[in-house]
Design an enzyme around this catalytic site. Structure first.
Site, short mmCIF file in Angstrom:
data_model
loop_
_atom_site.label_atom_id
_atom_site.label_comp_id
_atom_site.label_asym_id
_atom_site.label_seq_id
_atom_site.Cartn_x
_atom_site.Cartn_y
_atom_site.Cartn_z
N ALA A 105 0.86 -1.49 0.02
CA ALA A 105 -0.03 0.18 -0.01
C ALA A 105 0.80 1.32 0.06
CB ALA A 105 -0.92 0.06 1.18
N GLY B 239 9.06 -0.39 19.70
CA GLY B 239 10.47 0.16 19.58
C GLY B 239 10.98 0.52 18.24
N ASP C 14 1.43 -8.03 19.38
CA ASP C 14 1.11 -7.79 20.31
C ASP C 14 -0.09 -6.79 20.60
OD1 ASP C 14 2.88 -9.37 20.96
OD2 ASP C 14 4.33 -7.66 21.38
N ARG D 246 -8.03 -33.78 30.62
CA ARG D 246 -6.98 -33.00 31.15
C ARG D 246 -6.99 -31.78 31.04
NH1 ARG D 246 -2.55 -36.13 27.14
NH2 ARG D 246 -2.03 -37.81 28.54
N ARG E 72 4.62 -10.25 24.72
CA ARG E 72 5.49 -9.41 25.54
C ARG E 72 4.80 -9.26 27.14
NH1 ARG E 72 10.45 -7.53 23.42
NH2 ARG E 72 9.60 -7.71 21.09
N HIS F 88 6.55 -18.62 18.27
CA HIS F 88 6.47 -18.11 16.92
C HIS F 88 5.74 -18.31 15.93
CE1 HIS F 88 10.04 -16.54 18.89
NE2 HIS F 88 10.20 -15.44 18.33
N GLN G 98 2.88 -17.99 16.20
CA GLN G 98 1.78 -16.85 16.07
C GLN G 98 2.03 -15.77 15.44
OE1 GLN G 98 0.49 -16.34 20.75
NE2 GLN G 98 2.47 -17.49 20.56
O1 F6P Z 1 6.70 -8.06 19.62
C1 F6P Z 1 6.22 -9.22 19.06
C2 F6P Z 1 6.64 -10.43 19.72
O2 F6P Z 1 6.36 -11.69 18.98
C3 F6P Z 1 6.43 -10.80 21.33
O3 F6P Z 1 4.99 -11.15 21.44
C4 F6P Z 1 7.45 -11.69 21.83
O4 F6P Z 1 7.76 -11.42 22.99
C5 F6P Z 1 8.68 -10.93 20.92
O5 F6P Z 1 8.09 -10.56 19.80
C6 F6P Z 1 9.58 -12.37 20.54
O6 F6P Z 1 10.70 -11.58 19.79
P1 F6P Z 1 11.93 -12.61 19.20
O7 F6P Z 1 11.35 -12.82 18.06
O8 F6P Z 1 12.93 -11.45 19.01
O9 F6P Z 1 12.18 -13.74 20.19
#
Ligand code: F6P
Length: 320
Positions: free
Chosen positions: A22, A104, A128, A163, A172, A250, A252
């Site tokens: 975009a 960041g 997040d 279970r 995070r 990851h 996710q």
């Molecule tokens: O900020 C996105 C995120 O996936 C957070 O949910 C997680 O704590 C962090 O990045 C993991 O970071 P890295 O990929 O550097 O391990």
């Protein structure tokens, strides 16, 4: 403006590619050339610059990750690193920068703007969903749906074996993913860093559920609240129930973005490029109440997004 650039920075998020598409095409529509730097701020310092033409962003709308790659740059955190970055931007006659990323990355954009007066526009991209000034950040919806799919599958096996399953999700220091996933996944409890919790109380509730005939349970824990392995251990010790844990990690962050994330990314990316080209700067675009908005980065980074207490309450009430 004749030349702008775009970067993706920090943790990747599904929908970042749609946002890049975009930005590039909105710039081209205004007669402005759009460049990309690979690897976020690190790539600016290393001058990893490429011209992005319309064909370069073709076919990426459905792809997870980011074609521009991403990185967390230690170098850019130092004044010398930022000085180097600004020199590279100026040498390449880049007149404005769109930064797609989380807090960041937006902090980096704010530095470029405040320290050097360099025109920047932020786009919230993070699974997040912890960025103020927008109801949604790009990638959150996809991450929630990915986690939900996993939880639905785990529920089948939890039911069969009777279970307790403790599922750890990302986020995070925040519990936005956890709350959304717990609610939509019908979890018995959700543990988030923002709200104190009692493991004894959770064990009591699990015992009560068993007494009422419920043989399996799902608990969702945000990574910032506790470790799923510790919670599983505690539950097993205190209740004697068979328990297992799963850290979704990851996975996710990957996968094809949902329709929601694509539309969000396309709207925000296009809006960001247009605002930057029109002379606005030092802002982050967002979506509030369904409407496109833009807030100063100082506001965005100085404000904390909070968990919706109604959703937390619903998880608790509807588990009973
Ligand atoms: O900020 C996105 C995120 O996936 C957070 O949910 C997680 O704590 C962090 O990045 C993991 O970071 P890295 O990929 O550097 O391990």
């Amino acid at each position: 403006m004749k030349k702008i650039a775009v970067i993706t920075s920090g943790g990747d998020a599904p929908g970042m590619n749609a946002a890049v598409r975009a930005v590039v095409r909105a710039a081209i529509a205004r007669g402005v050339d759009c460049y990309g730097f690979h690897h976020g701020y690190r790539g600016i310092i290393a001058e990893e610059i490429v011209l992005l033409e319309s064909k370069d962003v073709s076919g990426i709308i459905s792809q997870g990750g980011t074609i521009l790659r991403t990185a967390r740059s230690d170098e850019f955190r130092s004044p010398a690193g930022r000085q180097q970055a600004i020199e590279i931007l100026r040498e390449n006659e880049i007149e404005g920068l769109v930064v797609i990323g989380g807090d960041g990355s937006l902090t980096g954009a704010r530095r470029l703007y405040e320290e050097f007066g360099f025109p920047v526009m932020g786009v919230p991209g993070s699974i997040d969903n912890d960025i103020a000034g927008t109801d949604f950040s790009i990638g959150f919806d996809t991450a929630v749906n990915t986690a939900l799919e996993a939880i639905d599958k785990v529920r089948d096996t939890a039911y069969s074996h009777e279970r307790v399953f403790v599922i750890e999700v990302m986020g995070r220091a925040n519990g936005f993913i956890a709350v959304e996933v717990a609610l939509s996944g019908g979890a018995e409890a959700v543990l988030v860093p923002e709200v104190p919790f009692s493991l004894q109380e959770i064990c009591d509730n699990l015992r009560k559920s068993r007494a009422k005939g419920k043989r399996s349970s799902i608990l969702v824990v945000a990574e910032g609240a506790a470790r799923a392995s510790d919670i599983k251990q505690f539950i097993h010790k205190n209740t004697g129930f068979e328990a297992r844990y799963l850290v979704l990690g990851h996975m996710q962050r990957g996968g094809s973005p949902t329709s929601f994330d694509r539309v969000l990314a396309l709207r925000l990316g296009s809006f960001a490029a247009n605002r930057l080209i029109s002379g606005y700067s030092g802002e982050m675009v967002g979506l509030e109440g369904g409407k496109l908005v833009s807030h100063p980065l100082s506001y965005v980074l100085g404000t904390t997004r909070t968990i919706d207490p109604e959703k937390l309450f619903l998880v608790e009430v509807l588990a009973k």
